[in-house]
Enzyme design. Structure first.
Site, PDB file in Angstrom:
ATOM      1  N   LYS A   1       0.793  -1.235   0.004  1.00  0.00           N
ATOM      2  CA  LYS A   1      -0.037   0.058  -0.009  1.00  0.00           C
ATOM      3  C   LYS A   1       0.835   1.418  -0.674  1.00  0.00           C
ATOM      4  CE  LYS A   1      -1.422   3.079   2.829  1.00  0.00           C
ATOM      5  NZ  LYS A   1      -1.522   4.083   1.771  1.00  0.00           N
TER       6      LYS A   1
ATOM      7  N   GLU B   1      10.689  16.644  15.109  1.00  0.00           N
ATOM      8  CA  GLU B   1      10.747  16.154  13.468  1.00  0.00           C
ATOM      9  C   GLU B   1       9.907  16.906  13.237  1.00  0.00           C
ATOM     10  OE1 GLU B   1       9.656  12.397  11.164  1.00  0.00           O
ATOM     11  OE2 GLU B   1      11.192  12.505  10.583  1.00  0.00           O
TER      12      GLU B   1
ATOM     13  N   GLY C   1       7.189   4.828   8.627  1.00  0.00           N
ATOM     14  CA  GLY C   1       6.345   6.433   8.476  1.00  0.00           C
ATOM     15  C   GLY C   1       6.859   6.982   9.006  1.00  0.00           C
ATOM     16  N   SER C   2       5.312   7.897   9.794  1.00  0.00           N
ATOM     17  CA  SER C   2       5.279   8.681  10.901  1.00  0.00           C
ATOM     18  C   SER C   2       5.860   8.019  12.650  1.00  0.00           C
ATOM     19  CB  SER C   2       3.846  10.196  10.659  1.00  0.00           C
ATOM     20  OG  SER C   2       3.086   9.378  10.924  1.00  0.00           O
ATOM     21  N   ASN C   3       6.069   8.243  13.086  1.00  0.00           N
ATOM     22  CA  ASN C   3       5.808   8.069  14.212  1.00  0.00           C
ATOM     23  C   ASN C   3       4.053   7.671  14.868  1.00  0.00           C
ATOM     24  OD1 ASN C   3       8.621   8.579  14.808  1.00  0.00           O
ATOM     25  ND2 ASN C   3       8.540   7.659  16.778  1.00  0.00           N
TER      26      ASN C   3
ATOM     27  N   CYS D   1      14.117  11.050   6.022  1.00  0.00           N
ATOM     28  CA  CYS D   1      14.184  10.244   7.398  1.00  0.00           C
ATOM     29  C   CYS D   1      15.357  10.718   8.111  1.00  0.00           C
ATOM     30  CB  CYS D   1      13.725   8.996   6.829  1.00  0.00           C
ATOM     31  SG  CYS D   1      14.508   7.687   6.246  1.00  0.00           S
TER      32      CYS D   1
ATOM     33  N   GLY E   1       2.816   4.681  12.816  1.00  0.00           N
ATOM     34  CA  GLY E   1       3.207   3.437  13.555  1.00  0.00           C
ATOM     35  C   GLY E   1       2.977   2.761  15.004  1.00  0.00           C
TER      36      GLY E   1
ATOM     37  N   GLU F   1      10.219   1.594  10.914  1.00  0.00           N
ATOM     38  CA  GLU F   1      11.085   2.834  10.245  1.00  0.00           C
ATOM     39  C   GLU F   1      10.230   3.614  10.642  1.00  0.00           C
ATOM     40  OE1 GLU F   1      13.521   1.094   9.733  1.00  0.00           O
ATOM     41  OE2 GLU F   1      13.986  -0.398  10.021  1.00  0.00           O
TER      42      GLU F   1
HETATM   43  P1  NAD Z   1       2.923   8.814   7.206  1.00  0.00           P
HETATM   44  O1  NAD Z   1       2.858   8.278   8.789  1.00  0.00           O
HETATM   45  O2  NAD Z   1       1.872   9.142   6.978  1.00  0.00           O
HETATM   46  O3  NAD Z   1       2.143   7.384   6.223  1.00  0.00           O
HETATM   47  C1  NAD Z   1       3.129   6.497   6.341  1.00  0.00           C
HETATM   48  C2  NAD Z   1       1.795   5.240   5.482  1.00  0.00           C
HETATM   49  O4  NAD Z   1       0.882   4.882   6.597  1.00  0.00           O
HETATM   50  C3  NAD Z   1       1.104   5.792   4.207  1.00  0.00           C
HETATM   51  O5  NAD Z   1       1.056   4.568   2.969  1.00  0.00           O
HETATM   52  C4  NAD Z   1      -0.071   6.361   4.996  1.00  0.00           C
HETATM   53  O6  NAD Z   1      -1.323   5.987   4.243  1.00  0.00           O
HETATM   54  C5  NAD Z   1      -0.475   5.167   5.695  1.00  0.00           C
HETATM   55  N1  NAD Z   1      -1.265   5.247   7.009  1.00  0.00           N
HETATM   56  C6  NAD Z   1      -1.420   6.860   7.472  1.00  0.00           C
HETATM   57  N2  NAD Z   1      -2.650   6.386   8.185  1.00  0.00           N
HETATM   58  C7  NAD Z   1      -2.270   4.788   8.631  1.00  0.00           C
HETATM   59  C8  NAD Z   1      -3.386   4.060   9.415  1.00  0.00           C
HETATM   60  N3  NAD Z   1      -4.197   4.729  10.498  1.00  0.00           N
HETATM   61  N4  NAD Z   1      -3.323   2.545   9.378  1.00  0.00           N
HETATM   62  C9  NAD Z   1      -2.086   2.183   8.564  1.00  0.00           C
HETATM   63  N5  NAD Z   1      -1.451   2.737   7.757  1.00  0.00           N
HETATM   64  C10 NAD Z   1      -1.604   4.195   7.550  1.00  0.00           C
HETATM   65  O7  NAD Z   1       4.157   8.902   6.854  1.00  0.00           O
HETATM   66  P2  NAD Z   1       4.618   9.843   6.162  1.00  0.00           P
HETATM   67  O8  NAD Z   1       3.805  11.162   5.368  1.00  0.00           O
HETATM   68  O9  NAD Z   1       3.927   9.217   4.195  1.00  0.00           O
HETATM   69  O10 NAD Z   1       6.011   9.725   5.954  1.00  0.00           O
HETATM   70  C11 NAD Z   1       6.799  10.718   6.570  1.00  0.00           C
HETATM   71  C12 NAD Z   1       6.927   9.827   7.521  1.00  0.00           C
HETATM   72  O11 NAD Z   1       7.719   8.809   7.417  1.00  0.00           O
HETATM   73  C13 NAD Z   1       8.505  10.895   8.262  1.00  0.00           C
HETATM   74  O12 NAD Z   1       7.673  10.926   9.727  1.00  0.00           O
HETATM   75  C14 NAD Z   1       9.665  10.158   7.844  1.00  0.00           C
HETATM   76  O13 NAD Z   1      10.709  10.082   8.852  1.00  0.00           O
HETATM   77  C15 NAD Z   1       9.211   8.831   7.916  1.00  0.00           C
HETATM   78  N6  NAD Z   1       9.812   8.073   7.225  1.00  0.00           N
HETATM   79  C16 NAD Z   1      10.520   6.501   7.839  1.00  0.00           C
HETATM   80  C17 NAD Z   1      11.935   6.174   6.366  1.00  0.00           C
HETATM   81  C18 NAD Z   1      12.490   5.390   8.105  1.00  0.00           C
HETATM   82  O14 NAD Z   1      13.401   4.391   7.659  1.00  0.00           O
HETATM   83  N7  NAD Z   1      13.149   5.543   9.153  1.00  0.00           N
HETATM   84  C19 NAD Z   1      11.947   6.002   5.793  1.00  0.00           C
HETATM   85  C20 NAD Z   1      11.265   7.332   5.132  1.00  0.00           C
HETATM   86  C21 NAD Z   1      10.238   8.147   5.792  1.00  0.00           C
END
Ligand code: NAD
Length: 498
Positions: free
Chosen positions: A179, A389, A232-234, A288, A237, A254
């Site tokens: 996804k 962040e 994604g975000s904390n 990130c 996550g 991650e």
């Molecule tokens: P996000 O958490 O908003 O979204 C990440 C993914 O999760 C998207 O596909 C989103 O649609 C999905 N999502 C959203 N709500 C959900 C839910 N309730 N249940 C399941 N899935 C859901 O993050 P973002 O804004 O897309 O990305 C930015 C973040 O990602 C930043 O915090 C960045 O640091 C982090 N990031 C981390 C790494 C790493 O390897 N540590 C790498 C890249 C980005």
């Protein structure tokens, strides 16, 4: 290459076929640099998740029983296809999410590198053969796939992160439902097309576009999904982890970063300036691993600040397809508003804006979501801009007196992804390598630029202890099975018979 019909209408990839959402609903995706329409994508829901998981489940036995070197051959072909299409894929990605062409080429290159690396793992996937404690008995550990894996990915590395996850999962014999983020569905579909063209059997990889609540969470909760690989975000996550825990599912997270570059008085400042600019403002600060804190020793501070401000002011903002552009737009309006809020919070807490600090809206920039490269000075380690962040082109300068203080400041955040030190003193570098408590440490380089053959991930709140890429990835995507073969012809009892 484009898995769309002529009108820019894209579909999910389920069981080897391109299919609209069962509901027929769609969402639009637009270029953040100018608002142009990229295409419409399926706004999927529970029925699409059901179909994709069923396809992945049905394909699992066939794929798990395909010898791993043969799985690897498909990955080699994917690598070749991505290589051939690299320029087109990079251009599509720049339009989709804004980062400059040089960087989107690098994003595709990570997919190519990972394809070749994981293809090679098809001929390794090392297990363990150990001596048994009883005579005429053999003992070994082998790796089994988990089953169906849900990969949920962010928008900032639209092909690299899906590649890291899917390729590692697939070489280990798992099947996958991916996804992608709603801001970057196209690159994920382009990746799926490369897999299809490489001969991947139907159902082994499926891509379902849509929102986190309508597609992501149903995948996490689906009883037929065995493992979840989330980046994604904390905040999200945590939700994913809590939901998965109800069914004892394996999850890799991650998450965010608050990465720092330390610059000592003895550093090569020319080199440090280049490393800081690249790490803080590359990808518009939306990595990130982006450097969002500069921890500088007192003697180097004024000169470094002056040089950075001069260079940051001169950075050219614009569309990422324009060769002259150095910094692209922020991903969307709400992210830009969030960045701007942080600059205000920093000022309220006593920080000074040395440059930037506002939307960039001159000329054509007004059509997109641009933000000025921003440097904040007089930041102290506990201010919110030094702890949280921001995910944008904002660098906070924190002054320290000693190496020990620099390391302590670096380590004192809830994140632990990447850190760097610029110094010419080998002893200082050694101490930093030992004492910086991040998952990635650079010496005389910025905080970005990880290579795929080493484990990638962070400590503390950056994740839950797993690693992606390198050998670490296979630990997550496989389950150990211990096998004992007794060829003594009699019942031997471990720990009992001697
Ligand atoms: P996000 O958490 O908003 O979204 C990440 C993914 O999760 C998207 O596909 C989103 O649609 C999905 N999502 C959203 N709500 C959900 C839910 N309730 N249940 C399941 N899935 C859901 O993050 P973002 O804004 O897309 O990305 C930015 C973040 O990602 C930043 O915090 C960045 O640091 C982090 N990031 C981390 C790494 C790493 O390897 N540590 C790498 C890249 C980005």
């Amino acid at each position: 290459m484009q898995p769309s019909n002529a009108n820019g209408v894209y579909a999910n990839f389920i069981n080897g076929k391109w299919q609209p959402a069962a509901s027929g609903e769609t969402f639009e995706n637009r270029d953040p640099a100018n608002g142009e329409l990229i295409g419409t994508f399926p706004r999927s829901g529970a029925a699409d998740v059901e179909a994709a998981v069923a396809a992945a489940r049905a394909a699992f036995d066939g794929w798990r029983l395909t010898p791993a070197p043969k799985r690897g051959e498909i990955l080699y072909r994917v690598g070749h296809i991505l290589q051939e299409r690299k320029e087109d894929l990079a251009r599509a990605m720049t339009r989709e999410m804004g980062k400059v062409l040089m960087e989107t080429r690098g994003d595709v290159q990570e997919g190519i590198d990972m394809a070749y690396y994981m293809a090679g793992e098809g001929r390794r996937l090392f297990g363990a053969v150990v001596p048994a404690e009883l005579p005429n008995k053999a003992a070994m550990g082998v790796r089994d796939p988990l089953g169906v894996i849900a990969c949920i990915t962010p928008w900032n590395f639209p092909m690299a992160i899906p590649s890291w996850k899917t390729m590692a999962a697939l070489i280990a014999g798992n099947t996958v439902v991916l996804k992608p983020a709603t801001d970057t569905p196209l690159s994920a579909l382009n990746l799926a097309q490369a897999f299809a063209d490489a001969g991947l059997p139907p159902g082994v990889l499926n891509v379902v576009c849509g929102t986190g609540s309508e597609v992501g969470m149903p995948l996490v909760r689906h009883p037929q999904v065995n493992g979840i690989s989330f980046t994604g975000s904390n905040a999200i996550g945590r939700e994913v982890n809590v939901a998965a825990a109800e069914q004892f599912k394996r999850v890799t997270l991650e998450l965010g970063g608050k990465n720092a570059i330390i610059v000592m008085d003895d550093a090569d400042l020319d080199l440090a300036v280049e490393g800081i600019l690249w790490s803080a403002f590359g990808t518009t600060g939306q990595r990130c691993t982006a450097c969002s804190r500069l921890i500088v020793q007192r003697g180097a501070r004024r000169e470094l600040e002056a040089r950075l401000v001069e260079r940051a002011r001169a950075l050219r903002l614009g569309h990422g397809l324009d060769d002259a552009t150095q910094v692209g737009p922020v991903i969307n309006a709400s992210q830009r508003a969030s960045i701007h809020r942080y600059v205000g919070i920093a000022q309220d807490e006593g920080a000074k804006v040395l440059c930037g600090g506002n939307f960039a809206e001159e000329g054509d920039l007004a059509k997109g979501t641009f933000y000025q490269p921003t440097i904040l000075s007089d930041v102290t380690p506990q201010m919110r801009v030094a702890q949280e962040e921001i995910f944008g082109p904002v660098l906070s300068v924190i002054e320290v007196a000693t190496l020990e203080e620099a390391i302590a400041v670096n380590n004192d955040t809830r994140y632990g992804l990447s850190s760097a030190i610029f110094t010419r003193d080998i002893n200082a570098a050694q101490v930093a390598m030992r004492d910086l408590t991040t998952g990635i440490v650079y010496v005389n380089a910025g905080t970005i630029g990880a290579e795929i053959q080493l484990p990638f991930g962070g400590t503390r709140g950056t994740g839950n202890g797993h690693r992606e890429a390198g050998l670490g990835a296979l630990e997550f995507f496989t389950e150990w099975k211990a096998i004992y073969i007794d060829y003594s012809g009699k019942l031997q009892r471990a720990q009992i018979d001697s």
